[in-house]
Design a protein around this motif. Structure first.
Motif, PDB file in Angstrom:
ATOM      1  N   GLN A  70      -4.932  29.141 -14.038  1.00 12.53           N
ATOM      2  CA  GLN A  70      -5.789  28.013 -14.406  1.00 12.53           C
ATOM      3  C   GLN A  70      -5.418  27.445 -15.776  1.00 12.53           C
ATOM      4  O   GLN A  70      -5.514  26.238 -15.998  1.00 12.53           O
ATOM      5  CB  GLN A  70      -7.257  28.436 -14.373  1.00 12.53           C
ATOM      6  CG  GLN A  70      -7.768  28.695 -12.963  1.00 12.53           C
ATOM      7  CD  GLN A  70      -9.279  28.747 -12.880  1.00 12.53           C
ATOM      8  OE1 GLN A  70      -9.951  29.314 -13.732  1.00 12.53           O
ATOM      9  NE2 GLN A  70      -9.818  28.155 -11.821  1.00 12.53           N
ATOM     10  N   ASN A 119     -15.563  21.693 -13.396  1.00 14.20           N
ATOM     11  CA  ASN A 119     -14.809  22.794 -13.992  1.00 14.20           C
ATOM     12  C   ASN A 119     -14.375  22.465 -15.418  1.00 14.20           C
ATOM     13  O   ASN A 119     -14.459  23.301 -16.320  1.00 14.20           O
ATOM     14  CB  ASN A 119     -13.578  23.102 -13.141  1.00 14.20           C
ATOM     15  CG  ASN A 119     -13.449  24.575 -12.805  1.00 14.20           C
ATOM     16  OD1 ASN A 119     -14.247  25.406 -13.236  1.00 14.20           O
ATOM     17  ND2 ASN A 119     -12.445  24.901 -12.025  1.00 14.20           N
ATOM     18  N   TYR A 123     -15.416  24.533 -18.709  1.00 13.60           N
ATOM     19  CA  TYR A 123     -14.340  25.179 -19.466  1.00 13.60           C
ATOM     20  C   TYR A 123     -14.333  24.708 -20.916  1.00 13.60           C
ATOM     21  O   TYR A 123     -14.181  25.512 -21.847  1.00 13.60           O
ATOM     22  CB  TYR A 123     -13.010  24.860 -18.799  1.00 13.60           C
ATOM     23  CG  TYR A 123     -11.814  25.508 -19.452  1.00 13.60           C
ATOM     24  CD1 TYR A 123     -11.527  26.856 -19.244  1.00 13.60           C
ATOM     25  CD2 TYR A 123     -10.955  24.775 -20.271  1.00 13.60           C
ATOM     26  CE1 TYR A 123     -10.430  27.458 -19.834  1.00 13.60           C
ATOM     27  CE2 TYR A 123      -9.860  25.364 -20.866  1.00 13.60           C
ATOM     28  CZ  TYR A 123      -9.596  26.703 -20.655  1.00 13.60           C
ATOM     29  OH  TYR A 123      -8.505  27.291 -21.244  1.00 13.60           O
ATOM     30  N   THR A 129     -15.228  29.322 -15.516  1.00 12.11           N
ATOM     31  CA  THR A 129     -14.888  28.344 -14.489  1.00 12.11           C
ATOM     32  C   THR A 129     -15.540  28.742 -13.159  1.00 12.11           C
ATOM     33  O   THR A 129     -15.956  29.876 -12.969  1.00 12.11           O
ATOM     34  CB  THR A 129     -13.366  28.231 -14.314  1.00 12.11           C
ATOM     35  OG1 THR A 129     -12.817  29.529 -14.060  1.00 12.11           O
ATOM     36  CG2 THR A 129     -12.717  27.630 -15.552  1.00 12.11           C
ATOM     37  N   ILE A 130     -15.602  27.788 -12.255  1.00 16.06           N
ATOM     38  CA  ILE A 130     -16.368  27.954 -11.019  1.00 16.06           C
ATOM     39  C   ILE A 130     -15.515  28.455  -9.858  1.00 16.06           C
ATOM     40  O   ILE A 130     -14.304  28.239  -9.809  1.00 16.06           O
ATOM     41  CB  ILE A 130     -17.010  26.614 -10.594  1.00 16.06           C
ATOM     42  CG1 ILE A 130     -15.967  25.485 -10.634  1.00 16.06           C
ATOM     43  CG2 ILE A 130     -18.219  26.301 -11.439  1.00 16.06           C
ATOM     44  CD1 ILE A 130     -16.464  24.143 -10.189  1.00 16.06           C
ATOM     45  N   ILE A 132     -15.074  27.582  -6.067  1.00 16.85           N
ATOM     46  CA  ILE A 132     -15.279  26.290  -5.413  1.00 16.85           C
ATOM     47  C   ILE A 132     -15.325  26.441  -3.896  1.00 16.85           C
ATOM     48  O   ILE A 132     -14.404  26.996  -3.291  1.00 16.85           O
ATOM     49  CB  ILE A 132     -14.139  25.322  -5.789  1.00 16.85           C
ATOM     50  CG1 ILE A 132     -14.076  25.150  -7.308  1.00 16.85           C
ATOM     51  CG2 ILE A 132     -14.314  23.981  -5.099  1.00 16.85           C
ATOM     52  CD1 ILE A 132     -12.780  24.505  -7.786  1.00 16.85           C
ATOM     53  N   ASN A 151      -6.900  28.861  -7.327  1.00 18.14           N
ATOM     54  CA  ASN A 151      -7.766  28.138  -8.263  1.00 18.14           C
ATOM     55  C   ASN A 151      -9.247  28.444  -8.014  1.00 18.14           C
ATOM     56  O   ASN A 151     -10.111  27.612  -8.239  1.00 18.14           O
ATOM     57  CB  ASN A 151      -7.510  26.629  -8.134  1.00 18.14           C
ATOM     58  CG  ASN A 151      -8.087  25.854  -9.293  1.00 18.14           C
ATOM     59  OD1 ASN A 151      -8.054  26.293 -10.432  1.00 18.14           O
ATOM     60  ND2 ASN A 151      -8.630  24.684  -8.997  1.00 18.14           N
ATOM     61  N   TRP A 189     -19.600  26.442  -7.266  1.00 22.46           N
ATOM     62  CA  TRP A 189     -19.842  25.016  -7.009  1.00 22.46           C
ATOM     63  C   TRP A 189     -19.793  24.767  -5.507  1.00 22.46           C
ATOM     64  O   TRP A 189     -18.892  25.261  -4.823  1.00 22.46           O
ATOM     65  CB  TRP A 189     -18.785  24.135  -7.672  1.00 22.46           C
ATOM     66  CG  TRP A 189     -18.947  22.670  -7.307  1.00 22.46           C
ATOM     67  CD1 TRP A 189     -19.716  21.745  -7.961  1.00 22.46           C
ATOM     68  CD2 TRP A 189     -18.356  21.974  -6.191  1.00 22.46           C
ATOM     69  NE1 TRP A 189     -19.630  20.522  -7.319  1.00 22.46           N
ATOM     70  CE2 TRP A 189     -18.813  20.637  -6.235  1.00 22.46           C
ATOM     71  CE3 TRP A 189     -17.493  22.368  -5.164  1.00 22.46           C
ATOM     72  CZ2 TRP A 189     -18.427  19.686  -5.293  1.00 22.46           C
ATOM     73  CZ3 TRP A 189     -17.111  21.422  -4.209  1.00 22.46           C
ATOM     74  CH2 TRP A 189     -17.574  20.096  -4.288  1.00 22.46           C
TER      75      TRP A 189
END
Length: 371
Positions: A70, A119, A123, A129-130, A132, A151, A189
């Motif tokens: 990421q 995100n 961040y 971070t999520i 997804i 990711n 998310w």
């Protein structure tokens, strides 16, 4: 295998092997050539493909964790936001605790950029971070599935057809989301509905909310179980939707011609256009954690909708589209409409124009109704 291995994101131990597979994928190389050098695709792909492979190996050299992957993407996303927006603003995060996990439920306008914007906001403000939620209909290519799961994407299994199988898949998804938030303290998310709001009406599907509680033990109350998820509504507002013309044509054919057949790789083109296309101003409004003693899915859905509609930032494009649609729908180009909006509509058939305007105008209607 663990209970969630077929739907969860990849973990750190899996990253090196997955990246080796991704770098060697010929379809990914062809996709990169098509996106970056479309004019040379037919003639020079034999030469460009190995060069792309070298570039990918260099790009991901030394990456052996999800966080490392990421971080490599951070610069790309930053440049995308800078090139495709005039302003990117965030509100409401100051009311949330970076040390607590949340289930973010947002309206859905773009396949990739909705969670990407969320995100980025998290961040940049010190949040984790999520993870997804992404439908398996978007993972037709192996390299797409690999990149998404690297990711932190987890899979919503929509291709299943059997009733019992669908229920079992939904229960597993429910259990995974609850496990992620409550046990692993991870941010999640998910869109408020399956598919983008192609008519501009941001309305939560109560079936999505119902899925959250499918894994609830019989001795737990509905209100307590939902409250444990720390649900936070998020309103994402785009001044311009890069895919608005594509959505308008699809809606026209669905409602006026009895159906719409997607072209081959149309979802991939929508993803590419949504990422690189011009968005103007973008605003993310994070709402308050749902804390009421909700008794059913409908009550939760209404609470999410109220926050999204009230916090949605209306731009001039929304207000002028609403006025255009309701005051002078037959006028091909009112002078008070932003020039870029007039240009988008100029090449559309008259019968399609109302469907594009509605995408922007309906946000005004939703906010008026919420108030």
């Amino acid at each position: 295998m663990s209970e969630f291995d077929d739907i969860r994101p990849f973990n750190d131990a899996e990253v090196p092997a997955v990246l080796r597979r991704v770098v060697a994928d010929q379809e990914l190389r062809r996709a990169v050539i098509s996106m970056l050098m479309p004019r040379f695709k037919a003639r020079w792909s034999w030469l460009l493909s190995p060069l792309i492979g070298v570039a990918l190996r260099i790009q991901f050299f030394g990456v052996n964790t999800v966080d490392g992957f990421q971080r490599r993407l951070e610069g790309y996303l930053g440049r995308i936001i800078k090139r495709s927006t005039t302003d990117y603003s965030v509100s409401g995060l100051d009311k949330l605790d970076p040390n607590k996990p949340y289930l973010f439920v947002s309206n859905h306008r773009d396949i990739v950029m909705d969670p990407a914007f969320v995100n980025w906001a998290l961040y940049q403000n010190g949040f984790k971070t999520i993870r997804i939620a992404i439908g398996d209909n978007l993972l037709s290519k192996p390299f797409v599935s690999d990149l998404m799961r690297l990711n932190k994407s987890f899979i919503v299994q929509r291709a299943i057809t059997g009733r019992r199988e669908k229920l079992m898949a939904a229960k597993k998804l429910s259990a995974y989301i609850h496990h992620s938030v409550v046990q692993e303290k991870a941010n999640i998310w998910i869109a408020q509905r399956e598919g983008r709001a192609k008519d501009g009406v941001d309305k939560t599907n109560s079936a999505v909310i119902g899925m959250f509680s499918l894994s609830k033990p019989k001795d737990r109350s509905y209100a307590d179980y939902v409250k444990e998820l720390n649900i936070v509504p998020v309103a994402i507002s785009y001044e311009y939707d890069p895919c608005d013309v594509m959505k308008a044509r699809e809606r026209y054919y669905q409602l006026e011609k009895g159906g719409y057949q997607k072209a081959r790789n149309e979802d991939v083109r929508s993803i590419a256009k949504g990422i690189s296309g011009w968005k103007g101003r973008v605003h993310l409004a994070f709402g308050d954690v749902l804390s009421g003693d909700y008794q059913n899915d409908a009550e939760v859905a209404v609470a999410i909708d109220q926050q999204i509609h009230r916090k949605y930032r209306l731009f001039e494009t929304n207000e002028t589209a609403h006025r255009w649609l309701h005051e002078c729908p037959d006028d091909p180009a009112p002078h008070w409409v932003p020039e870029l909006m007039r240009e988008r509509v100029a090449h559309l058939p008259d019968v399609v124009r109302p469907y594009l305007l509605a995408q922007y105008a309906n946000a005004v209607e939703s906010q008026q109704n919420a108030e």
